[in-house]
Design an enzyme around this catalytic site. Structure first.
Site, PDB file in Angstrom:
ATOM      1  N   ARG B  74      -0.501  58.925 -27.756  1.00  0.00           N
ATOM      2  CA  ARG B  74      -1.874  58.500 -28.027  1.00  0.00           C
ATOM      3  C   ARG B  74      -2.358  59.177 -29.308  1.00  0.00           C
ATOM      4  O   ARG B  74      -2.229  60.377 -29.489  1.00  0.00           O
ATOM      5  CB  ARG B  74      -2.772  58.875 -26.848  1.00  0.00           C
ATOM      6  CG  ARG B  74      -2.415  58.128 -25.566  1.00  0.00           C
ATOM      7  CD  ARG B  74      -3.463  58.313 -24.492  1.00  0.00           C
ATOM      8  NE  ARG B  74      -2.980  57.814 -23.203  1.00  0.00           N
ATOM      9  CZ  ARG B  74      -3.169  56.569 -22.777  1.00  0.00           C
ATOM     10  NH1 ARG B  74      -3.834  55.698 -23.513  1.00  0.00           N
ATOM     11  NH2 ARG B  74      -2.690  56.172 -21.612  1.00  0.00           N
ATOM     12  N   GLY B 111      -2.697  48.671 -28.036  1.00  0.00           N
ATOM     13  CA  GLY B 111      -3.912  48.139 -27.433  1.00  0.00           C
ATOM     14  C   GLY B 111      -5.097  48.298 -28.362  1.00  0.00           C
ATOM     15  O   GLY B 111      -4.954  48.231 -29.588  1.00  0.00           O
ATOM     16  N   GLY B 113      -7.314  50.868 -29.279  1.00  0.00           N
ATOM     17  CA  GLY B 113      -7.373  51.933 -30.269  1.00  0.00           C
ATOM     18  C   GLY B 113      -6.345  51.694 -31.357  1.00  0.00           C
ATOM     19  O   GLY B 113      -6.635  51.815 -32.560  1.00  0.00           O
ATOM     20  N   ASP B 136      -4.229  46.292 -19.576  1.00  0.00           N
ATOM     21  CA  ASP B 136      -5.656  46.083 -19.306  1.00  0.00           C
ATOM     22  C   ASP B 136      -6.133  44.676 -19.647  1.00  0.00           C
ATOM     23  O   ASP B 136      -7.155  44.231 -19.152  1.00  0.00           O
ATOM     24  CB  ASP B 136      -6.496  47.098 -20.103  1.00  0.00           C
ATOM     25  CG  ASP B 136      -6.102  48.530 -19.803  1.00  0.00           C
ATOM     26  OD1 ASP B 136      -5.535  48.774 -18.719  1.00  0.00           O
ATOM     27  OD2 ASP B 136      -6.345  49.410 -20.638  1.00  0.00           O
ATOM     28  N   MET B 178      -5.765  50.154 -12.065  1.00  0.00           N
ATOM     29  CA  MET B 178      -5.978  50.534 -13.466  1.00  0.00           C
ATOM     30  C   MET B 178      -6.712  49.438 -14.249  1.00  0.00           C
ATOM     31  O   MET B 178      -6.914  48.340 -13.754  1.00  0.00           O
ATOM     32  CB  MET B 178      -4.632  50.813 -14.118  1.00  0.00           C
ATOM     33  CG  MET B 178      -4.163  52.241 -13.888  1.00  0.00           C
ATOM     34  SD  MET B 178      -2.720  52.577 -14.923  1.00  0.00           S
ATOM     35  CE  MET B 178      -2.687  54.373 -14.869  1.00  0.00           C
ATOM     36  N   GLN B 283       1.693  51.352 -12.262  1.00  0.00           N
ATOM     37  CA  GLN B 283       1.243  50.038 -12.721  1.00  0.00           C
ATOM     38  C   GLN B 283       1.692  49.712 -14.145  1.00  0.00           C
ATOM     39  O   GLN B 283       1.648  48.565 -14.565  1.00  0.00           O
ATOM     40  CB  GLN B 283      -0.288  49.942 -12.625  1.00  0.00           C
ATOM     41  CG  GLN B 283      -0.768  49.883 -11.198  1.00  0.00           C
ATOM     42  CD  GLN B 283      -2.252  50.162 -11.060  1.00  0.00           C
ATOM     43  OE1 GLN B 283      -3.073  49.261 -11.141  1.00  0.00           O
ATOM     44  NE2 GLN B 283      -2.614  51.418 -10.872  1.00  0.00           N
TER      45      GLN B 283
END
EC number: 2.7.1.11
Lengths: 358, 358, 358, 358
Positions: B74, B111, B113, B136, B178, B283
């Site tokens: 990240r 995703g 960000g 997501d 999630m 998940q």
């Protein structure tokens, strides 16, 4: 007329329905005059005479069905002799139901606590045949309980899924596996899932040994470490405390479960990110695996033979791939633990798995 | 010579490898002179020029492989302009790597960000093509992100397993799904798993409405209630607070996650036993489902075409089952929420699912 | 009183029960006075007035159940106007049942043939709402049919399993995928499973092109080739024949299925060992995948709304992720084929998949 | 220096990689100086000295991987003493490779034929340790072979999927299960899948008995019958023929496999529609189940210990849940059949399963 009462007690697990199907199919293939009384929600149904009349048709098509068509509930053995809030004597109530319905036998599916109660009913003069149901595999007197292998499959699948995400990130992953006070599911799922560290209740861990194993992997260039920890795992430190001391210690600091405690300890001693996964109740859910279906069916079939032979007071179990009958008096109250000296532990250590005990 | 840099950033998900395979297969089927620079662990690899030279062979056989062969990490967008602890300017470092390696294009999978950062690199003059990766499904500009359907499958499987155990016990089961700040996975898994109550971030819930739905089921003779709650779900009460007030409130009482808070509220208002299941990181793990493999492969193939055409600065997405290219400038910084007025919500309500919002 | 007849016709598939559950849950959530007549085994039940009265309880817990609780049978449209062996006029018999039971609407779940018959019943004055059920995804008027994605999952799983064995042996593996006369399942499962060659009915193949693709892989050092062939695939040679000529040719040499014919042709032209796998009926079995459960539930919910609005004579389908109603008159008799010029074919070719058509 | 040659021979199966991982992890955890020679494609690699040097890293992450990273091929034992087409003496060639590379031991993973050849190599003076690999579970000397339980899972899943479609249609479904000349997989999958009739090679069937069982189900109101037939199943009639007579009979009328022959016989004697499903090679594909991973890992670990102890000439197997070493001389050439008098057969009959032998 052959009148059979049937109940499932304790936490549910896979293949309960498969086992009951085996019993009923076995009975009706030999006798035309079988009546099945399905007690609702475990011993509660027997106590309060809450039952449904079932036919062989009710047991058709349920081989693959998770859960139990009878429902279940927990009825702690230690409270069996304690009257309920309305003052009803539970044991007498159960005997009353049994005799009122003129039952020939009770088929009881359950784990440890259930077997203690079943043995008590036997001592009270009821005809009882039991089947070893639990994902924990902690029942004495049988090599295997049904539900166990299905739970191992699910816990292993959880570790597998964590594995793919683990290879992408540099972290310590803790997967908390069910099993009550024993480590069977964790041991098997840990090996099957390729866990690097396996922590069992039977082998109290030293947090320094766990941290060493994590750091050894780091030095070997591995990006991640996966720990399979049994929900009942305990540190050497805590294992050395008296019951009272342990209780006091736990009251001071509460964790949602053992994985959270372990995570905190690891984070205190390393700079690793730690992630927790708790598959929880999913481990007792879903369709039984093929192994459990075969086992439960075989056990159920043998239970039907015991009943037809009038051989009561036994649990039907398995030993060395054969189906056996074990006297309930021998089974009740004994737990089957993982032996830290078992060869499977040796084999796991041989391939480099750490049990945090060195 | 065509020089392509590739990186995966943010939380991993299923089909990342499938998408990269699509890009590379698409490129090498048209050009013999492709060089692939695989940056390790997301933007970090680009910043510190940490990469491996890869060939098409490295992308063979990874269609079904979970995780990402490049690793990921990240890198918050808001810190991109902040020098690292050694004082290195990250953006300049990335540009430096890009130009030093003489890259023709960066393929970036990530995703929200990640897309903000990718757009910034585009603004800095780099050629960028992106692929929408996230379980997501909250990326603006595409109907679907890969990883989403696989995550729905896993969350649904969790609810399924809870269902079999739920039918055996009389309880309320909460499954926390999630999805970060959006409710897509919860909505789909909730419907697919037959949840009775679905709580989404986009539709703040009233705890009384939730309790009503539970009690309505009890009155209708149902033994259990299953609630699918998004990890980002919020009560109406909390939604009405200012950011600061909410922060203060959360500081007073901490829960491991939203499911624990919800459980506490339900137990305050009913006498039901509540059980919590949090499938968590599973998940985003495991092999991608067929749907995601097809989607990721198609997106990857189209990305290769965009690159060969020199059409940069776009995200490859999907709309109405077709594959499209969307300008990065339009995508960056926008979230795709579940619309409480969408017809799928209506349809779910039609069959009696409660969203706790009435 | 609202009286609804319901039937499932044609080959069964996943999510039939999920769709019916959606319809019934949608109806009973709005009306207290719904009567459901479940006709047994498709149109046969309607013809011979063979039905069961069902309540909403019968539709509870069947979301995940494969097959159809109503049973099904094939009733070819072209025989609908032909009296049965007892001389009964089927169409009149169906109308008679409908009117005798005073039905307000028939809910019919089926594929192509079923929709032709449903439209005929509409023309005969009955109120009909239909739901698009088929693994083949060949129904005109809807982007997607339920059953399709589940079948793709199973066919993909088959190719995955063959893949692991393929990497161990040097062979050509043929996996024959269902889909009747269209290639949807094969196309999606082929891409998802990483097939090297995909042969569809809509794109007649040249055996030399297939052999070239196999040999090209050999030259590139690949040990094996996996071919996904649709059960309705056809060679260019055969596609050029008249119906009569083709029939005569097929009469001369019979194969258990198309995979066997293809295998023979490949073995004639190469020295490769060829292995055949035909997952067959498993492709329509088992629990529906999450995608199909959501789709079927949404379609069912919308069908209930159409019924409550009195909007009959339509099929409920999906377009661009929304649920729509399409006039039955437009749907009946039209097949939805894979378009050889569709972008998904282009994308598949881009990553090197051969369709044997060059 | 410890030099180990390793090869996998015969049809592949699940957990081959898991077993090799166990061996290598066991060796390298004790010794720093291990060299692994991985022979390609079974004995062929040993004959033609075709190998790759492998490190422990090559065996990392393959626990869940189907197939074999070494490749495999069939090398019939009876041709081992026959020179190849270039006149090369295979046995001498293998010995030559072994001595030239200065190997300390050969680790051979395979089934029956493989073990005969392995024993021959032992007799020729080579150090050999073997591991029992086969989905058939027909190896003498071990309770269980790895691959078996995974194959049972897949065959059971096939029967499950057929079950849901069977309940929707009135038919006889035949599922043909692998197992070569023995019935282990069929027996277990048949019980686990709830087959009504199970036909095994060890229990020749009477077609009239099979038809009786089908009709008995019809009379009991069951819509369908599921038959699990082993690929090696045989009728009583054929079992009574001499080898020569049987060969002649089979030459007259060929069937793609035994299921087709059985289907024809049933259709001759009943008016039932019959459907055939042959999962085929999928039964040896895919990721190993948890059970097989644990078994293979334990066997591999023990093999590493045998090697380090210099205890050669043995197969590592399992008996009564313990891991054992069995002299190769005792294993070679013996098949482990299902005993028609085994209690598992009795138990299956108790619940009403027909073996077509009455």
């Amino acid at each position: 007329m052959l009148r059979i009462g049937m109940l499932t007690s304790g936490g549910d697990c896979q293949a309960l329905n498969a086992a009951m199907r085996g019993v009923v199919k076995g009975l009706v293939s030999k006798r035309d005059d079988v009546e099945i009384y399905g007690f609702q929600d475990g011993y509660k149904g027997l106590i309060y005479s809450n039952f449904k009349m079932l036919t062989s048709k009710d047991f058709s098509g349920i081989l693959t069905l998770g859960g139990t068509i009878l429902g279940t509930s927990r009825q702690p053995f230690k409270l069996m002799r304690v009257p309920d809030k309305d003052g009803i004597d539970k044991v007498e109530a159960m005997k009353h139901t049994y005799h009122k319905l003129n039952l020939d036998c009770l088929v009881i599916l359950g784990g440890n606590g259930t077997h203690k109660s079943a043995n008590m009913l036997r001592e009270e003069g009821l005809n009882v045949v039991t089947l070893p149901k639990t994902i924990d595999n902690d029942l004495w007197g049988t090599d295997m309980t049904f539900g166990f292998q299905s739970a191992v499959d699910i816990a292993t699948d959880t570790i597998d899924k964590i594995h793919t995400t683990a290879t992408s990130h540099s972290r310590v992953f803790i997967v908390e596996v069910m099993g009550h006070k024993v480590g069977w599911v964790t041991l098997h799922a840990g090996i099957a899932g390729g866990a690097d560290i396996i922590l069992l209740p039977e082998m109290p861990y030293d947090i320094n040994s766990v941290v060493d194993a994590i750091e050894k992997r780091g030095k070997a260039g591995k990006r991640f470490t996966i720990i399979a920890v049994a929900e009942g795992a305990i540190s050497k430190e805590d294992a050395a405390l008296s019951k009272k001391e342990l209780k006091e210690k736990k009251a001071k600091k509460k964790y949602p479960s053992v994985a959270y405690e372990l995570a905190e300890k690891i984070q205190e001693k390393t700079d690793k990110e730690v992630r927790i996964t708790v598959p929880g109740h999913t481990q007792r859910g879903g369709s039984p695996c093929a192994y459990d279906r075969v086992l439960a069916t075989r056990l159920g079939a043998e239970a039907s033979r015991a009943i037809l032979e009038g051989d009561f007071g036994c649990m039907v179990g398995t030993r060395n791939q054969e189906i056996i009958r074990v006297p309930l008096s021998e089974v009740a109250g004994k737990l089957k633990y993982v032996d830290p000296k078992a060869s499977i532990i040796d084999e796991a250590k041989t391939i480099g798995i750490s049990f945090g005990d060195e």
